[in-house]
Scaffold this motif. Structure first.
Motif, mmCIF file in Angstrom:
data_model
loop_
_atom_site.group_PDB
_atom_site.id
_atom_site.type_symbol
_atom_site.label_atom_id
_atom_site.label_comp_id
_atom_site.label_asym_id
_atom_site.label_seq_id
_atom_site.Cartn_x
_atom_site.Cartn_y
_atom_site.Cartn_z
ATOM 1 N N VAL A 57 6.123 -3.054 3.980
ATOM 2 C CA VAL A 57 5.366 -3.888 3.283
ATOM 3 C C VAL A 57 4.559 -3.038 2.194
ATOM 4 O O VAL A 57 4.695 -3.464 1.188
ATOM 5 C CB VAL A 57 4.613 -4.917 4.089
ATOM 6 N N ILE A 58 4.006 -1.950 2.792
ATOM 7 C CA ILE A 58 2.967 -1.396 1.960
ATOM 8 C C ILE A 58 4.021 -0.767 1.064
ATOM 9 O O ILE A 58 3.586 -0.535 -0.191
ATOM 10 C CB ILE A 58 2.591 -0.043 2.712
ATOM 11 N N GLY A 59 5.172 -0.224 1.139
ATOM 12 C CA GLY A 59 6.118 0.512 0.078
ATOM 13 C C GLY A 59 6.323 -0.642 -1.059
ATOM 14 O O GLY A 59 6.236 -0.331 -2.311
ATOM 15 N N ALA A 65 5.559 -3.058 -6.419
ATOM 16 C CA ALA A 65 5.174 -4.266 -7.132
ATOM 17 C C ALA A 65 4.025 -4.114 -7.872
ATOM 18 O O ALA A 65 3.854 -4.345 -9.211
ATOM 19 C CB ALA A 65 5.166 -5.446 -6.038
ATOM 20 N N THR A 66 3.022 -3.434 -7.463
ATOM 21 C CA THR A 66 1.729 -2.989 -8.200
ATOM 22 C C THR A 66 2.182 -2.314 -9.433
ATOM 23 O O THR A 66 1.653 -2.477 -10.652
ATOM 24 C CB THR A 66 0.693 -2.368 -7.625
ATOM 25 N N MET A 67 3.038 -1.154 -9.121
ATOM 26 C CA MET A 67 3.393 -0.178 -10.368
ATOM 27 C C MET A 67 3.844 -0.869 -11.504
ATOM 28 O O MET A 67 3.637 -1.014 -12.612
ATOM 29 C CB MET A 67 4.206 0.754 -9.731
ATOM 30 N N ILE A 68 5.028 -2.214 -11.099
ATOM 31 C CA ILE A 68 5.535 -2.672 -12.136
ATOM 32 C C ILE A 68 4.680 -3.618 -12.911
ATOM 33 O O ILE A 68 4.515 -3.675 -13.927
ATOM 34 C CB ILE A 68 6.870 -3.580 -11.419
ATOM 35 N N ALA A 69 3.957 -4.359 -11.766
ATOM 36 C CA ALA A 69 3.026 -5.440 -12.416
ATOM 37 C C ALA A 69 1.901 -4.812 -13.488
ATOM 38 O O ALA A 69 1.574 -5.142 -14.437
ATOM 39 C CB ALA A 69 2.336 -6.207 -11.309
ATOM 40 N N LEU A 83 -4.295 0.050 -4.407
ATOM 41 C CA LEU A 83 -3.586 -1.175 -5.270
ATOM 42 C C LEU A 83 -4.702 -1.954 -6.110
ATOM 43 O O LEU A 83 -4.242 -2.299 -7.065
ATOM 44 C CB LEU A 83 -2.699 -1.859 -4.310
ATOM 45 N N GLU A 84 -5.686 -2.297 -5.130
ATOM 46 C CA GLU A 84 -6.626 -3.245 -6.064
ATOM 47 C C GLU A 84 -7.123 -2.492 -7.326
ATOM 48 O O GLU A 84 -7.206 -3.231 -8.188
ATOM 49 C CB GLU A 84 -7.975 -3.270 -4.793
#
Lengths: 168, 287, 101
Positions: free
Chosen positions: A142-144, A149-153, C72-73
């Motif tokens: 999930v972390i991966g 997802a964060t990088m893309i977003a 991430l935040e």
């Protein structure tokens, strides 16, 4: 000795955390936050979490330096050259925070915490690695995916061009 | 604690060698005396506190990193996560350089500080992957265990890409030689533009310290630690560290300074994929 | 050093962060408050691991997750601020209160 170290670091961590919202220079605020994180990293080292403690130190230095760039970019008063305040409803926020702290502190000393079960493994780092690659593999996956997802977003949000070129 | 002192001595030797390669071996010492007696140049509305934190943190980080570096079997602090600790202390350099550049309140210095952040970010990833590749090969984050895992075959031999990436990214992390653009001449000294007197001396010493530590860490990571015939282990470690350090120092003045954007493009597009492939190969071999 | 003192430190960090998150106008400062709150969570998780169930790695995994969440935040926060700043030239929460595009 360890107790003394714990208290010194704890007071420093909270004081540095409070300093973040007191100092008026953004660079100083960022590095006050970094100081708070470094103290927490040292606290983790005190309770044998060597890997996680050093990881906190490593990650937070990198993170705060990146943060410093954005701070300077987006703040109207990055160097604190003119006195200003950027608070809204400071009294209400302080009230809520102090009340919550009082409640938490009361809870901490009132709750009968369970007895210590088991002993720390000889190498906590190894235990951590084994668990995230074994029974807790889902967490790692999930972390991966979250990181991906964060990088893309983040790139999509921050990039200037829209889907149809510069104007969109 | 002897080990930390030895690395300090290595740093002084590196400065001397750097001077000798330029034809004047005594130059670093003359410069040190000159800087010690020089009065500080004050800039307008400088943030003294942040500048001082930045300048002092660099040699402190180098000394802290030196704590976990083994010489043969000897080490100041035997840590089970030595690799991560070493990397964390290297990253302190980001803060040092940025703070020194920001604190003096000067445009060139600030640009230098930002350059170093960008360079640090671009080279930290391949650097970290190179460190992890060696750790993966030895199943441990302990520098002593990694050194011991190489009896027979040095990691430099069967992980050549990781070793090369380690050396190259070390140059970037210590803003030295071809990757010294953050303190480049085109910015009148970049992050160090406004530093003078003892401040400048401390920051320069810290950089030599970091260079010496990084060279000394390459030995247990890739060059078999203290393994070698005849001589005792600690002496072999020292000899190998000197060789790596000499190589790193030599690049300055022999290789031109790379322009920032090109150096960064190389890191993202070449080094990271290369070292990831290396890690994959090592992972397949050891597992 | 006991579980109670560790949790007290965690609570203090969390509340200082909460104060920042509630009172700061700038999005960037608000995010620093959030980071401090997660910092408190890290301390609490580590404390629980050491004093309640050191035999199981769960507490350590939680610390790892919290550290990731922090990174991430921050990445998402800055991406949103950048997008917001591009679109509307603001970086204050008060100005971003409505959802008008």
């Amino acid at each position: 000795m360890e107790d003394a170290a714990f208290w010194v670091l704890a007071v420093l961590a909270v004081a540095a955390g409070a300093a973040v919202f007191v100092v008026d220079s953004m660079a100083r605020a960022t590095f006050a936050l970094l100081a708070s994180f470094l103290c927490v990293g040292a606290e983790l080292l005190l309770i044998d979490l060597h890997y996680l403690g050093v990881l906190v130190v490593l990650m937070m230095i990198m993170e705060m330096l990146v943060m410093a760039v954005f701070m300077v970019m987006y703040m109207m008063n990055p160097a604190g050259l003119m006195p200003m305040t950027m608070m809204h409803n400071a009294r209400g926020a302080a009230g809520i925070s102090v009340a919550l702290f009082a409640a938490l502190a009361a809870g901490i000393f009132a709750v009968p915490w369970p007895e210590r079960a088991g002993r720390p493994p000889r190498d906590p780092t190894f235990a951590l690695g084994e668990s995230i690659m074994g029974p807790k593999m889902l967490v790692m996956m999930v972390i991966g995916i979250a990181i991906l997802a964060t990088m893309i977003a983040a790139v999509v949000l921050a990039t200037h061009r829209g889907r149809y070129g510069d104007d969109a | 604690m002897v080990e930390v002192v030895v690395i300090g001595a290595l740093a002084v030797a590196a400065a001397t060698l750097s001077g000798a390669l330029a034809g004047r071996p005594a130059a670093p010492f003359q410069e040190a005396v000159r800087l010690l007696t020089l009065q500080r140049r004050a800039t307008h509305r400088a943030d003294r506190l942040l500048t001082t934190v930045g300048v002092v943190s660099l040699p402190v980080a180098a000394a802290l990193a030196a704590l976990v570096v083994p010489f043969g079997d000897r080490v100041a602090v035997g840590s089970s996560v030595g690799v991560v600790w070493f990397n964390a202390m290297e990253v302190v350099a980001w803060a040092s350089v940025w703070l020194a550049g920001w604190g003096v309140n000067s445009a060139y210095a600030l640009v230098g500080g930002y350059r170093f952040l960008a360079q640090g970010l671009a080279y930290e990833l391949p650097h970290m992957f190179a460190l992890i590749t060696a750790a993966l090969g030895a199943h441990s984050l302990d520098l002593r265990v990694i050194a011991a895992a190489q009896h027979g075959l040095w990691f430099a031999v069967w992980m050549p890409v990781a070793f090369a990436v380690y050396l190259l990214s070390t140059l970037a992390m210590t803003f030295w030689g071809p990757l010294g653009h953050p303190v480049g001449g085109d910015l009148a000294g970049g992050a160090m533009a406004e530093l003078s007197g003892p401040d400048r001396l401390v920051l320069l010493a810290g950089r030599y310290g970091l260079l010496a530590v990084a060279a000394a860490v390459a030995v247990p990571l890739f060059l078999g630690g203290g393994a070698g015939p005849l001589l005792p282990g600690w002496l072999w470690s020292l000899v190998k560290a000197c060789a790596v350090l000499a190589l790193l120092v030599w690049t300055r003045g022999r290789v031109p300074v790379l322009r920032m954007d090109r150096a960064m493009a190389a890191a993202w597009t070449v080094l990271i994929p290369a070292v990831l492939l290396q890690m994959l190969v090592v992972g397949i071999v050891v597992v | 050093m006991t579980l109670e003192t560790f949790l007290l430190l965690a609570a203090a960090l969390f509340c200082v962060g909460l104060f920042g998150a509630l009172s700061q106008q700038s999005v960037v400062m608000l995010m620093m408050g959030l980071e401090l709150m997660i910092n408190g969570v890290v301390v609490a998780a580590a404390g629980f691991w050491f004093w309640v169930s050191p035999g199981l790695p769960d507490g350590q995994v939680l610390v790892l997750v919290a550290i990731t969440v922090m990174a991430l935040e921050m990445a998402m926060g800055f991406a949103v601020v950048t997008a917001l700043f591009r679109a509307r030239d603001v970086d204050m929460t008060d100005d971003a209160g409505d959802l008008k595009g």
